[in-house]
Structures are given as C-alpha cells and as structure tokens.
Design a protein around this motif. Structure first.
Motif, PDB file in Angstrom:
ATOM      1  N   LEU A  41       0.920  -1.006  -0.001  1.00 58.05           N
ATOM      2  CA  LEU A  41       0.093   0.027  -0.034  1.00 58.05           C
ATOM      3  C   LEU A  41       0.791   1.300  -0.226  1.00 58.05           C
ATOM      4  N   GLU A  42       2.064   1.007   0.414  1.00 56.97           N
ATOM      5  CA  GLU A  42       3.033   2.417   0.676  1.00 56.97           C
ATOM      6  C   GLU A  42       4.222   2.483  -0.375  1.00 56.97           C
ATOM      7  N   THR A  43       4.324   1.425  -1.334  1.00 56.91           N
ATOM      8  CA  THR A  43       5.688   1.179  -2.026  1.00 56.91           C
ATOM      9  C   THR A  43       5.162   1.882  -3.460  1.00 56.91           C
ATOM     10  N   GLY A  44       3.981   1.994  -3.767  1.00 58.72           N
ATOM     11  CA  GLY A  44       3.449   2.587  -5.260  1.00 58.72           C
ATOM     12  C   GLY A  44       3.420   1.529  -6.064  1.00 58.72           C
ATOM     13  N   GLU A  45       3.571   0.097  -5.499  1.00 57.54           N
ATOM     14  CA  GLU A  45       3.243  -0.994  -6.763  1.00 57.54           C
ATOM     15  C   GLU A  45       1.811  -1.145  -7.143  1.00 57.54           C
ATOM     16  N   LEU A  46       0.815  -0.288  -6.418  1.00 60.03           N
ATOM     17  CA  LEU A  46      -0.403  -0.508  -6.821  1.00 60.03           C
ATOM     18  C   LEU A  46      -1.009   0.554  -7.384  1.00 60.03           C
ATOM     19  N   ASP A  47      -0.109   1.395  -7.805  1.00 61.07           N
ATOM     20  CA  ASP A  47      -0.463   2.717  -8.510  1.00 61.07           C
ATOM     21  C   ASP A  47      -1.033   2.636  -9.915  1.00 61.07           C
ATOM     22  N   ALA A  48      -1.237   1.539 -10.441  1.00 59.65           N
ATOM     23  CA  ALA A  48      -1.708   1.311 -11.657  1.00 59.65           C
ATOM     24  C   ALA A  48      -3.342   1.041 -11.282  1.00 59.65           C
ATOM     25  N   TYR A  49      -3.467   0.868 -10.048  1.00 64.61           N
ATOM     26  CA  TYR A  49      -4.999   0.594  -9.625  1.00 64.61           C
ATOM     27  C   TYR A  49      -5.518   1.877  -9.102  1.00 64.61           C
ATOM     28  N   HIS A  50      -6.905   1.392  -8.810  1.00 59.71           N
ATOM     29  CA  HIS A  50      -7.648   2.633  -7.961  1.00 59.71           C
ATOM     30  C   HIS A  50      -7.819   2.063  -6.704  1.00 59.71           C
ATOM     31  N   VAL A  51      -6.897   2.376  -5.798  1.00 63.29           N
ATOM     32  CA  VAL A  51      -7.005   1.682  -4.441  1.00 63.29           C
ATOM     33  C   VAL A  51      -7.713   2.505  -3.188  1.00 63.29           C
ATOM     34  N   VAL A  52      -8.756   1.689  -2.735  1.00 63.33           N
ATOM     35  CA  VAL A  52      -9.409   2.242  -1.422  1.00 63.33           C
ATOM     36  C   VAL A  52      -8.864   1.627  -0.267  1.00 63.33           C
ATOM     37  N   PRO A  53      -7.993   2.140   0.193  1.00 62.69           N
ATOM     38  CA  PRO A  53      -7.607   1.437   1.470  1.00 62.69           C
ATOM     39  C   PRO A  53      -8.483   1.838   2.756  1.00 62.69           C
ATOM     40  N   LEU A  54      -9.133   0.976   3.196  1.00 60.06           N
ATOM     41  CA  LEU A  54      -9.955   1.292   4.568  1.00 60.06           C
ATOM     42  C   LEU A  54      -9.726   0.286   5.609  1.00 60.06           C
ATOM     43  N   ASN A  55     -10.081   0.549   6.908  1.00 61.86           N
ATOM     44  CA  ASN A  55      -9.887  -0.063   7.966  1.00 61.86           C
ATOM     45  C   ASN A  55     -11.131  -0.796   8.236  1.00 61.86           C
ATOM     46  N   LEU A  56     -11.564  -1.777   7.347  1.00 64.44           N
ATOM     47  CA  LEU A  56     -12.959  -2.308   7.472  1.00 64.44           C
ATOM     48  C   LEU A  56     -13.056  -3.080   8.995  1.00 64.44           C
ATOM     49  N   THR A  57     -11.945  -3.716   9.245  1.00 63.86           N
ATOM     50  CA  THR A  57     -12.140  -4.328  10.413  1.00 63.86           C
ATOM     51  C   THR A  57     -12.424  -3.467  11.725  1.00 63.86           C
ATOM     52  N   GLY A  58     -11.521  -2.443  11.650  1.00 66.32           N
ATOM     53  CA  GLY A  58     -11.588  -1.176  12.656  1.00 66.32           C
ATOM     54  C   GLY A  58     -13.208  -0.651  12.736  1.00 66.32           C
ATOM     55  N   MET A  59     -13.488  -0.373  11.593  1.00 67.40           N
ATOM     56  CA  MET A  59     -14.858   0.294  11.290  1.00 67.40           C
ATOM     57  C   MET A  59     -15.800  -0.740  11.785  1.00 67.40           C
ATOM     58  N   THR A  60     -15.608  -1.903  11.549  1.00 69.11           N
ATOM     59  CA  THR A  60     -16.642  -2.887  11.974  1.00 69.11           C
ATOM     60  C   THR A  60     -16.713  -3.103  13.506  1.00 69.11           C
ATOM     61  N   VAL A  61     -15.760  -3.078  14.145  1.00 63.97           N
ATOM     62  CA  VAL A  61     -15.669  -3.377  15.540  1.00 63.97           C
ATOM     63  C   VAL A  61     -16.382  -2.178  16.088  1.00 63.97           C
ATOM     64  N   GLU A  84     -21.573  -1.560  20.729  1.00 62.69           N
ATOM     65  CA  GLU A  84     -22.888  -1.692  21.695  1.00 62.69           C
ATOM     66  C   GLU A  84     -23.398  -3.124  21.960  1.00 62.69           C
ATOM     67  N   PHE A  85     -23.030  -4.172  21.128  1.00 65.57           N
ATOM     68  CA  PHE A  85     -23.340  -5.279  21.295  1.00 65.57           C
ATOM     69  C   PHE A  85     -22.499  -6.078  22.518  1.00 65.57           C
ATOM     70  N   GLY A  86     -21.476  -5.392  22.879  1.00 66.59           N
ATOM     71  CA  GLY A  86     -20.519  -5.839  23.988  1.00 66.59           C
ATOM     72  C   GLY A  86     -20.015  -7.363  23.581  1.00 66.59           C
ATOM     73  N   LEU A  87     -19.660  -7.303  22.242  1.00 66.17           N
ATOM     74  CA  LEU A  87     -19.067  -8.643  21.902  1.00 66.17           C
ATOM     75  C   LEU A  87     -17.510  -8.681  22.017  1.00 66.17           C
ATOM     76  N   THR A  88     -16.804  -9.664  21.960  1.00 69.53           N
ATOM     77  CA  THR A  88     -15.400  -9.656  21.967  1.00 69.53           C
ATOM     78  C   THR A  88     -14.934  -9.030  20.945  1.00 69.53           C
ATOM     79  N   ARG A  89     -13.665  -8.503  20.805  1.00 73.66           N
ATOM     80  CA  ARG A  89     -13.151  -7.887  19.610  1.00 73.66           C
ATOM     81  C   ARG A  89     -13.329  -8.983  18.369  1.00 73.66           C
ATOM     82  N   LYS A  90     -12.886 -10.411  18.821  1.00 73.12           N
ATOM     83  CA  LYS A  90     -12.614 -11.269  17.704  1.00 73.12           C
ATOM     84  C   LYS A  90     -14.158 -11.607  17.139  1.00 73.12           C
ATOM     85  N   ASP A  91     -15.263 -11.754  18.024  1.00 75.22           N
ATOM     86  CA  ASP A  91     -16.647 -11.847  17.377  1.00 75.22           C
ATOM     87  C   ASP A  91     -16.945 -10.596  16.738  1.00 75.22           C
TER      88      ASP A  91
END
Lengths: 355, 706
Positions: free
Chosen positions: B155-175, B180-187
């Motif tokens: 994501l940082e080397t530029g090797e994906l420059d030919a693509y349209h990259v959308v880097p998102l912290n999906l896991t973080g945003m999901t957690v 509010e449901f009080g699940l473990t981070r894993k769940d």
C-alpha cells in the motif's frame, strides 16, 4: 398394497398369502448346479420348506446374493431375486428394504463374500439394523474360485494360494457381528435341519438385521471342516447349545457346562467339578442388553480348528430398524410440512418477474 | 492513492446524474454521481474463515432480485481452515452482473475486495490494471506481510499505482459499529464481511432488504450475533453514503430477459430439483444412495431436505454402497440415484456395470473435479468423460448426458431420468465443480410443461411357453426402444431372478451360449445407440462460417462468450454444444463434415476430440486446458479468431481476428449498449497495455461497436 400384521415384527408390512403354501411352490424351474454333497443343498431344502410357514405372499419375498457358490441360491427359489456382485448384496438389499417395506428381504452370502470383499457393507448393515435377514454360509474356503483360503480358514491352512500354509488370522463371524452392534446373531449347522429351521424362524421374526452363520460343508475343497459337529462320536462335546432361559449344558450325558470366568469371560467346565453343580452354570439370556455377554459366548468358539462352538441364538434384542426410521422421517416430513408441492419448491422464496 | 476512487475503469458507463449529499462530519456538501454501467465483475476475497462465500452469495441474491443477468464463480481451498492469513487459505467469490445476457463469471474482476494481505496477493494477478481495489488495511502489519512474502507494505510502495486503491480499515470500522453489543473484538470483527457487503451494496445500488431478512433468519437463535451483523451491514452501507472517499455510485440496470418468472439457482441445487422433478414425472419415489464427496455433497444435502417429495436419502458407508443402495431401490421400482465425483465414480464402476446387465434405471451423477486421484477437489475439470464412457469391464455401454450451465443441471437431470426409466439403463449425468457451485438466473419452469415419463411396469404375463401357458419373460424387449419388460417385486405371478451373469435372450436365465452372448452384447449396445436424442442445433448466424466450435458441459459459457467476441470483430464462427454425449445427436456427423475446421475446446486433454475422431473420422482441432479453472473467454476468443483467420485465408497485417477478439470490450454483449463513451484515461493501464475485455485499445476493430 395390502398388509396384514402377522404378529412377527420382522414381517410387519408384508402382505399375507391368501392360501396356505407348500414347499413346491418355492422351488424354481432352474436346475440346481452345486457339487454333489454340497451343504448348500440341505440349506436350500430347509429354506424352501420353511418359507411357506411364514404365510406371506411369495411375490413379496426378495432374495439378494453376492458372488460365490452360495450366492446362486436365489436362482433356485421361485421368488424375486437378484444375484448381484461380489460383496455388495447387503448394500443393494439395504436400498431395496428401504424402498419396499412390503418385502421380506433376505441376503445370501458366504465367508468370502460377506467377510472379505464385502466386509464393510456387512458391518454397516448390522450397525444400522436394516430389516433384512442375512444367511452367511461359512464353509471356510473359497469354493467358486476353486479352493483358496478364506477369512475364516484356520491358520496354517494349505491351499493353492497358501502352499506353505496360511498366515492369516481368521475372523470369528459371530464376534465380528456382535462387535458391529448386530441386534440378532445366531449360528446353526447345514446338516441339522430342525435347528436350522428353528433359527431361521427366529430370524424372520426379528425386526432389524438378523445374521445367521451357517456352518456349511464343502465336500470338494474343504471336506469335513465341521466334522467335529457332525460326527456322532464327537458332536455332543462339540456343540454348545444355546437355549434362551436354560442353563448352558452339553456334552455326553450333560457332563459339560458354561460358567462365568473372570472379568466378562465365560469358560467350559465339567459340571461335576463345580461346587454348586448345575446351579453354577450360566443361564442363557439372548435378550441381555449388554453385548459383552454374547461376545463372551462367541469366544467359546475355537475359531481355528473348530472342535467346539456354541450353536443357537447368541443375541436377540430390540432396536429400531434403520429402514423404519428412514420411512418415519419421510412420513413425519409430509405430516409436518405437507406433501411436497414441486412448483412452489422450484419457485422458492426469492424471485423476480420480467414483463 | 488519494485520487478519487472508482473511476470509469469499471465496464462501460453511459451517463451520469448527480445529487448532493451531506457529509455530516466534515459539514460540507459533496455531490454523489451515479454512473451507468452495462456490466461489472466483482470479486470478494479473504481468508477461508472470513465468510467470503456467504458474502458472495448474498451479493448474488441482491443482484438477482434486482434483475440483472449474472454468473458466479466461487473459488475456495479444499482445506476447511488453512492457517489464517496465508495464501493457501484464501477463498474468493466472483460475480459478473450485467444489464444484458451474459454467459460467464467474467475473466477478470473490475473490483476486488481484499480482506487481508494474502487475499490481495493471491488475486492481484487476475486484476487488470485500472481496476478498483477495496482493501481492508487492518491486517497489513509487517509480520503478516512478511509471512506471505511482502518485504514492504504494497500500500506504500507505489506498486499498486496502476490500480484505484481504496484502503479502508474495514475491521476497525466494523468493531466500532458493533460496540454496543458487547462482543469480544474477535467476535465483533467477524462481522467485517457484512460491513464490506454493505459498502459494496451501496456502491452498486443493490437492494438490501433480502440480506437483512436473511441475517435475521440465519442468526435467529443468537440475537447478539444477528444484531451485530445487521448493524455492521448497515454501517457499511451508510459509510458509503457519508464518507468522502465515495463520490460515485454505479448503476447496472436490470437485464432484458425473456418474460417470465426468474430465480437464481446454483448447479447442484438445480440438479437436486431436476432429480425430484424427474422422479415425480415418472411417478416413482426417489432413493438417493450417496457418500459425501466434494463437489457433489450439496446434492445429498439438498435432497435430504426434500423428504416430503417422497425422497429418501441414504448416506452410505462408502461410494460402492451408495450406488448399491440406489440399484437395490431401483430393483424395487424406485428411481435409484447416486451422486459423486470422479474418484467415487471409479469405485462405483462395477455396480454401474451390474446395472447395465440388469437393465434397471439408475441415475449416476458425476460432479467432476480436477484429477487424477484426489487431484484438486475444489477445482473444476471435465476429464471424466472417457471414464464414464468406457470405465467398466466388458462391453458396458450406457447413455451420457452433460449439463451446460448451472440452471441446465435441472433440465439435464429430468432428461437423464427420462432415458433411465424409458430404456431401463444406468445414465451418467456429467456436471462439474464450476457448474455445481456457480449460479445464474433461471426462468422457473412450469411442471406441466416437463415431459411425462412412463415407467411402463409389466404387471401381467407377456408371453406364452411351449405348453401354451402364460409366462413372464423379463428380457423380452419393446421393439422400438429395446427396453426390457420390467416387473417389480410384489407383482404376483411374475417372480423372476436377475443377476450379473449373462442372460439368455428373452428368458433372462443364465446362459453361456456363444451366439446368445454375441446377441446380448450387440443388443445392449443397440439399445443405447438407439436412444432418441434431439438433433444438435448450430448457431451460425448467416450460415457462412467455415469454422465450427463444438463443446460440451460447462465450457458452454466461455465458448459462447468467445464466439460473441469473434463475431464482434467481424469473424464468422459457428457454435454448437453437446448435451448428449452417448449417443451423440443423429446429425452430428453431417454437421462436423460441413465445416472446414472444427475446434473442440475442453478442460481435459482432448477426450471429446478423441471420440469424434474415432467415430466420425473428422480431424477436429483440440484446444485443451486443465488448470482447474473455467476457460477464459478472451483467451478462447483469440484461439478461435486465429483459427478463423487461418481457415478463411485472411492475410492482412492490419487485422488480427484473434487478438482483436480477445480485446473486445463488452465481449459478452449480444448487442452493444446504447452509448460507448466510457473509456476514461483512468481506464487505461499505466503502461498502455490492454486489459482484456475491460478497456478499449487502439487496435480494436470498429466493427466491434456495432
């Protein structure tokens, strides 16, 4: 299809004959082609004589066999029959029994067919307890392929394929069946028609898989393999008769008996040597829930040279039959969900329409 | 990175409309543009445990209910849970959806959703430059990257420059979205696939109600998990709506399809339904004997749910017992069916041979996978053709039919039942892993329109003996079909014995007579040869093609798509596809001989080609590929184009049919969409190389835009 309860659980669902039958009706027009003196003749005659007494429609009897001398059996009975392929009869019969509760299904097999090439199907049929009856003709030799040792041949057996003697350890078929959770296990002898018929009767009455090992003489390739059980001079000491509810006592003048011996084992003793005499003998209980007792009984068979073996019904217990349970699920499914509507199944719940 | 994501590299866009949206956090208004696309190929990729198959299934359901045409390609490892984060553990699901009739899941994705570094690495080689990569960055740690061979963060080397990259912290945003449901981070993080699904559903304007009700049902017993998944799904959707990263949404209009009622269906489900339909049309109960094996087990699972349709399923102790039980049930008058894949078919061979000898109906389904031996259980192949044709001892002919698409598995199962019951014979149904797990829209058939199948059981004596008494001859044959007279147990007066030993003609008694054996061998062959199958139809639009492409089985989609590409660039090509492989359609020989060249693409080393050469003495050209994946349409188009060029004697430096056909945009559209203006600069790869089927290039023949 009409079905009348004959009172025999094993035949529940099988339609009864309109008129009494006789042995001749069960004899097919095919020439019997076993070797002269083969034990199979005696079993066939006993079976043909026994079938009429079941009182079921002849066309509702189905015989399924594998490959081997004994597997020619279906050709000689005027019932429906299939002479299938080596070792697979229990699997084929399972499908037939599941599909047709109105049939009395019998499997005819031998020691090579059932215990060698078809061993897997045998144990799984027994474990499932499919409502079919298995006649296992044990002659302790491969007859149809002309005399190789079988999985029940004694160690050291010299045959065409074992010129220096077999180094295979044999199966004890009754022990194997019990280990496979069989609900009905019996053993009988081809030459004792009365005993054979009595065991067949009990097998037919059993709901679930009934396996009957039949000691059967092959006069060509393994003559006198069961001599100890047939020779008038030795048979009284060789045959350990199993009669439910009675003490297990045998031998000339009843001199021998079976007693408990250590942890889950049984042993043969001189009755006179027992402190309590006959009172110390085991009372045979074929309905014992714990198979350990029947297994201990089966170990009284000296699987090698066969000088002594229990004969009769080792175990006969009730457990729901696989095919009944399978059909029950089909019935329950129809009752709870209604009979299937194919159009609505194909349509499903997630559709769209293009106009 | 940082560039406006999701440019026009996706398919083709025709028009744009804008509406303002309020970004609450930034408190400023941005305009969300809606761009029209005619087709999109999207691939979800993640760890085996990330729920990518479920995500793909849900996106497919949303897309199907929206009315797009679609085709799917699940791709997963045989290992249930390979070590997390590793390349072998990557599982993916590709979906091609369009506003027109399409034939394949697409050669290459326009959008890749990669849930971890391994998913990116394992799939990147399939993604044309200019495509969009939506990447969950949560697992892009030095340790994880090193484990799969990245020394630096791509994501940082530029090797994906030919693509349209959308880097998102999906896991973080999901957690965050489910805290509010009080699940473990894993769940909590396990709902990240639903977050991603929500986001992509927003991006492509998919209807979301069915996914929410699906989650409500699936997790009905676990309220916490249910609520977390729904919350994550909604959060992903809302993120698209509010986040600055997304200023464009895409719309793929419903496809123009024949009028009628549709549903989406996978090959294995269609096969199961077809078997039930066939049994019902024959008025016979269905008994399945089967042993679990990839990729056939789903047929067992589906049929096991259908007991109320007089369906009995026996999970046997082994493959042999499975077919044995089926044959036993057939002996009893039921429709015996067994389902398996190549290794299981090997084990069943002897019993199938018995079925040939007994002349009883039996349907044997071979859901092929890559072999030999255990091979690649989850990968597709069609290399069992010669096994099912000839893999038995003795002369043991039997009919073979093959499904050509997931939905066609239904019709082919009904057809197999018709043949099995009418002709009293085992029938082989060939499907494969691609058809089994792939899905497509299916116009739901009307039951009454399906053929009726008459088992025509014999219930009375059918002959007289020399004493003039009525008798039943089990091997007396119908003179038209050569089918034998079939009486089932329980039929009074017709008791008889059958078996694997050679039969005497008519009586069925054991016979070793030389002349009788010769007669019976020839009769069994003649019966199969004489099975009525429909003539083969050739798609040859103006009837002037010199080259015919002939396929069978699951190559139907790629071959059809490739032919469309060739035609778009002006190539003349005829296409035909075999659903009946034994016997062949009656007109096949004439068809083969009426073309200068016949190309036979197969996912084996030329098995159909061998049969055609042997039977018709036609020198067909075999195109063989065995990579465990469906044939690629662009690659096939090049092969076809080159053969057409060579056969037609085209010698023009300016025209290269093969290369042009491979490069066609909208390769699968029968007719081009209304406008054709979508090739923005972002759609070109950085090095100017063409990306097959996705960007137009300089040497594309204008005829392609017809």
């Amino acid at each position: 299809m009409t079905s009348i309860d004959l009172g025999l659980p094993g035949l529940r669902g099988v339609p009864t004959a309109d008129e009494p039958q006789n042995r001749k009706e069960y004899v097919s027009d095919q020439e019997v082609r076993w070797c002269p003196g083969c034990g199979d003749y005696a079993v066939l005659a006993a079976f043909q004589g026994f079938l009429p007494e079941l009182g079921i429609k002849r066309e509702n009897v189905a015989m399924v066999s594998g490959i081997g001398c004994s597997s020619r059996f279906p050709y000689y009975l005027s019932t429906y029959g299939m002479h299938s392929i080596h070792g697979r009869a229990p699997a084929i019969a399972t499908g037939l029994a599941v599909a047709r509760p109105d049939l009395s299904v019998w499997v005819v097999t031998g020691d090579g067919d059932a215990l060698s090439i078809g061993g897997n199907h045998l144990i799984h049929t027994l474990r499932r307890n499919v409502n079919l009856k298995i006649l296992l003709f044990n002659n302790r030799i491969y007859g149809l392929t002309k005399g190789q040792y079988s999985p029940t041949s004694e160690p050291g057996k010299v045959t065409k394929s074992t010129p220096m003697g077999s180094v295979d350890n044999p199966f004890n078929p009754v022990s194997l069946a019990l280990g496979a959770e069989a609900t009905f296990v019996a053993r009988t002898i081809d030459s004792d028609r009365k005993h054979l018929t009595d065991v067949l009767r009990q097998a037919a009455a059993h709901r679930g898989t009934a396996i009957v090992e039949i000691y059967q003489n092959c006069p060509i390739f393994n003559d006198n393999a069961f001599d100890a059980f047939k020779n008038p001079e030795t048979r009284d000491d060789a045959i350990i008769p199993l009669v439910h509810g009675e003490p297990i006592r045998f031998g000339t003048d009843g001199r021998l008996g079976v007693v408990r011996d250590g942890f889950a084992s049984l042993a043969v003793r001189e009755v006179a040597s027992l402190p309590g005499g006959e009172a110390d003998l085991v009372i045979h209980d074929a309905h014992a829930d714990d198979p350990a007792y029947a297994f201990a009984l089966s170990r009284l068979t000296d699987a090698g040279v066969l000088h002594q073996a229990p004969i009769g019904v080792f175990r006969s217990v009730d457990r729901p039959a696989y095919d009944d349970l399978v059909r029950q699920q089909v019935t329950t499914s129809k009752e709870t969900q209604g009979p299937g509507d194919l159009q609505s199944l194909l349509t499903g719940t997630d559709t769209w329409t293009v106009n | 990175m940082g560039v406006s994501p999701l440019p026009g590299g996706i398919g083709c866009l025709h028009e744009s409309s804008g509406r303002p949206k309020l970004d609450l956090e930034m408190n400023r208004t941005v305009t969300i543009e809606v761009r029209q696309l005619d087709r999109v190929v999207i691939r979800f990729a993640g760890d085996s445990g990330d729920g990518m198959q479920l995500t793909g299934d849900r996106f497919t359901a949303e897309t199907a209910s929206f009315g797009n045409d679609l085709s799917t390609l699940p791709n997963f490892p045989a290992e249930i849970r390979a070590p997390a984060g590793t390349l072998p553990g990557v599982s993916s699901f590709q979906l091609h959806f369009a506003d027109h009739d399409i034939l394949t899941p697409g050669d290459a994705p326009d959008v890749l959703i990669a849930m971890n570094p391994a998913a990116l690495k394992a799939n990147l080689r399939d993604v044309p430059r200019g495509s969009t990569l939506i990447i969950d960055t949560a697992d892009f740690t030095a340790r994880n990257l090193k484990r799969i061979g990245y020394d630096e963060n791509p994501l940082e080397t530029g090797e994906l420059d030919a693509y349209h990259v959308v880097p998102l912290n999906l896991t973080g945003m999901t957690v965050e979205s489910v805290k509010e449901f009080g699940l473990t981070r894993k769940d909590a993080s396990r709902a990240k696939n639903m977050y991603a699904l929500g986001l992509v559903s927003w991006l492509f304007q998919r209807p979301v109600e069915s996914t929410i009700s699906f989650l409500e049902t699936k997790f009905a017993g676990k309220p916490d998990i249910r609520d977390a998944n729904i919350a994550a799904f909604r959060a992903g959707y809302n993120f698209g709506e509010t986040a600055e990263e997304f200023s464009v949404r895409y719309e793929v209009k419903p496809a123009r399809m024949a009028t009628g009622q549709y549903r989406n269906i996978s090959g294995n489900l269609a096969l199961a339904y077809g078997l039930v339909a066939g049994a019902q049309r024959a008025g016979m109960p269905l008994v399945l004997g089967a042993y679990p094996i990839t990729p056939a087990s789903d047929v067992l699972h589906e049929l096991s749910k259908l007991k109320r349709f007089d369906v009995t399923t026996i999970q046997a102790e082994d493959e042999i017992a499975g077919v044995g039980a089926a044959l036993g049930a057939s002996f009893g008058g039921a429709l015996g069916v067994t389902t398996s894949s190549g290794p299981g078919i090997s084990l069943k061979s002897e019993t199938i041979g018995l079925g040939v000898m007994l002349e009883l109906p039996l349907v044997v389904c071979d859901i092929q996978r890559a072999g030999p031996s255990t091979g690649m259980p989850t990968k597709t192949e069609q290399a069992d053709l010669l096994q099912v044709m000839f893999g038995r001892n003795g002369e043991a002919p039997l009919p073979v039919v093959a499904a050509q698409s997931p939905a066609d598995c239904f019709a082919i199962a009904v057809e197999a039942t018709r043949i099995a019951v009418t002709y009293r014979t085992p029938v082989i149904v060939l499907s494969d892993g691609y058809l089994a797990n792939g899905s497509e829209p299916w116009q739901i058939p009307v039951i009454e329109d399906l053929p009726t199948i008459d088992p025509n059981f014999t219930t009375a004596p059918n002959a007289t003996n020399d004493k003039g008494e009525p008798v039943y001859l089990p091997y007396l044959r119908d003179p038209e079909t050569l089918a034998r007279a079939w009486a089932v147990p329980g039929t009074a007066g017709l008791d008889h014995r059958i078996g694997g030993l050679e039969k005497e003609d008519k009586t069925g008694n054991i016979s070793y007579d030389p002349a009788n054996h010769d007669l019976m061998v020839r009769t069994r062959q003649a019966k199969v040869d004489g099975i009525t199958v429909p003539p083969l139809e050739v798609d040859d639009p103006d009837g002037t093609a010199k080259v015919l492409v002939l396929g069978w089985g699951s190559t139907y989609g790629p071959i059809g798509a490739a032919c469309r590409r060739v035609r778009k660039v002006g190539g003349k090509i005829a296409q035909a596809h075999l659903r009946h492989l034994n016997p062949f359609p009656p007109n096949l020989g004439d068809i083969l001989r009426s073309y200068d060249k016949v190309l036979v693409p197969e996912m084996n080393l030329g098995q159909l080609a061998m049969l055609l050469r042997a039977k018709y003495l036609v020198d067909v050209v075999s195109y063989a590929q065995v990579r465990g994946m469906p044939l690629g349409a662009a690659e096939l188009a090049e092969v076809i184009g080159n053969l057409v060029e060579e056969t037609e004697g085209i010698d023009d430096d300016a025209r290269h049919l093969g290369a042009d056909a491979a490069a066609v945009t909208h390769g699968e559209a029968l007719h081009d969409p209304i406008a054709h203006n979508g090739h923005t600069s972002n759609g070109q790869s950085s090095n100017g190389q063409s990306s097959n089927g996705h960007t137009s290039t300089g040497h594309l023949n204008p005829e392609g835009a017809r």
